[in-house]
Design an enzyme around this catalytic site. Structure first.
Site, PDB file in Angstrom:
ATOM      1  N   GLU A 190      39.824  32.467  32.978  1.00 37.24           N
ATOM      2  CA  GLU A 190      39.090  33.224  33.999  1.00 37.24           C
ATOM      3  C   GLU A 190      39.843  34.495  34.390  1.00 37.24           C
ATOM      4  OE1 GLU A 190      38.120  28.819  34.697  1.00 37.24           O
ATOM      5  OE2 GLU A 190      39.882  29.998  34.137  1.00 37.24           O
TER       6      GLU A 190
ATOM      7  N   HIS B  95      45.237  32.406  32.516  1.00 36.05           N
ATOM      8  CA  HIS B  95      44.134  31.458  32.331  1.00 36.05           C
ATOM      9  C   HIS B  95      42.901  32.230  31.861  1.00 36.05           C
ATOM     10  CE1 HIS B  95      45.708  28.003  35.102  1.00 36.05           C
ATOM     11  NE2 HIS B  95      46.666  28.505  34.343  1.00 36.05           N
TER      12      HIS B  95
ATOM     13  N   CYS C 143      42.548  30.192  39.684  1.00 29.64           N
ATOM     14  CA  CYS C 143      41.379  30.929  39.205  1.00 29.64           C
ATOM     15  C   CYS C 143      40.289  30.983  40.264  1.00 29.64           C
ATOM     16  CB  CYS C 143      40.866  30.310  37.910  1.00 29.64           C
ATOM     17  SG  CYS C 143      42.033  30.505  36.546  1.00 29.64           S
TER      18      CYS C 143
ATOM     19  N   CYS D  15      40.555  26.177  38.111  1.00 31.81           N
ATOM     20  CA  CYS D  15      41.696  25.619  38.835  1.00 31.81           C
ATOM     21  C   CYS D  15      41.841  26.370  40.163  1.00 31.81           C
ATOM     22  CB  CYS D  15      42.958  25.761  37.991  1.00 31.81           C
ATOM     23  SG  CYS D  15      43.615  27.459  37.937  1.00 31.81           S
TER      24      CYS D  15
END
Length: 157
Positions: free
Chosen positions: A56, A54, A87, A84
Site C-alpha cells: 500500500e 509495504h 498502511c 496493517c
C-alpha cells in the site's frame, strides 16, 4: 468479471509478481482513478531493506507522484490483503475515497504475517510497550510547532 474484481485481480497479480521475483511478501496493491490504475505497488521490504515498503505504501507513493499531489481524492485503493496498522495510517493520511481488500488479517496471520501485537501495543502506557517510549525535551521540540503555527505560506494537510 466486475470492475472491482478486475482491479482486485490486478492487485493480486502485482503481489504474485513481486513475491515470485523475491522482492518481498505476498502483498499487492493498485490505486485507481477514473477507471485507470494510477499507482501500483508490491511488498518490497526484504529487497530494499525498508520495513515501510509495504504494498500500500509503495502504491500510494507512485500514485501521488503520478497525480502530483499528496492526496488521493477521487481514488480507490485495491489491496490484496487488509492493511496493517502502518498502511492503515498512510491510507487515512492519503485520503482516498474507498479501500477494497481481498484477504483479511486472519488470513495473513495464518501464513506468518500477524500484526495483532501492534494493535495490543497501542493502548499500553509508553513504559509498558515492548519498545519503550520516553518523551525528551518537549520544550525544545515545541519550537518547530510554534514556528509552523505562525507560518503564513504553509500548505495545510
Amino acid at each position: 468479471m466486475s470492475e472491482k474484481e478486475k482491479f482486485m485481480l490486478e492487485a493480486v497479480k502485482t503481489a504474485l509478481r513481486g513475491m515470485r521475483s523475491n522482492e518481498g511478501g505476498p502483498f499487492g496493491c493498485v490505486i485507481v482513478k477514473d477507471g485507470k490504475i494510477i499507482g501500483r505497488g508490491n511488498n518490497k521490504v526484504t529487497s530494499t531493506n525498508d520495513p515501510t515498503a509495504h504494498a500500500e505504501i509503495t502504491a500510494i507513493r507512485e500514485a501521488c507522484k503520478n497525480l502530483d499531489s499528496f492526496q488521493l481524492e477521487g481514488c480507490d485503493i485495491y489491496t490484496s490483503c487488509e492493511p496493517c496498522p502502518m498502511c492503515l495510517g498512510a491510507i487515512y493520511w492519503a485520503r482516498p475515497d474507498r479501500v477494497f481488500y481481498g484477504s483479511n488479517h486472519s488470513d495473513a496471520a495464518n501464513i506468518g504475517f500477524d500484526d495483532e501485537f501492534i494493535y495490543k501495543e497501542i493502548p499500553l502506557p509508553y513504559n509498558e510497550r515492548s519498545i519503550p517510549f520516553e518523551q525528551v525535551a518537549p520544550e525544545i521540540a515545541i519550537e518547530a510547532f510554534k514556528e509552523w503555527k505562525k507560518k503564513e505560506d504553509k500548505i495545510k494537510y
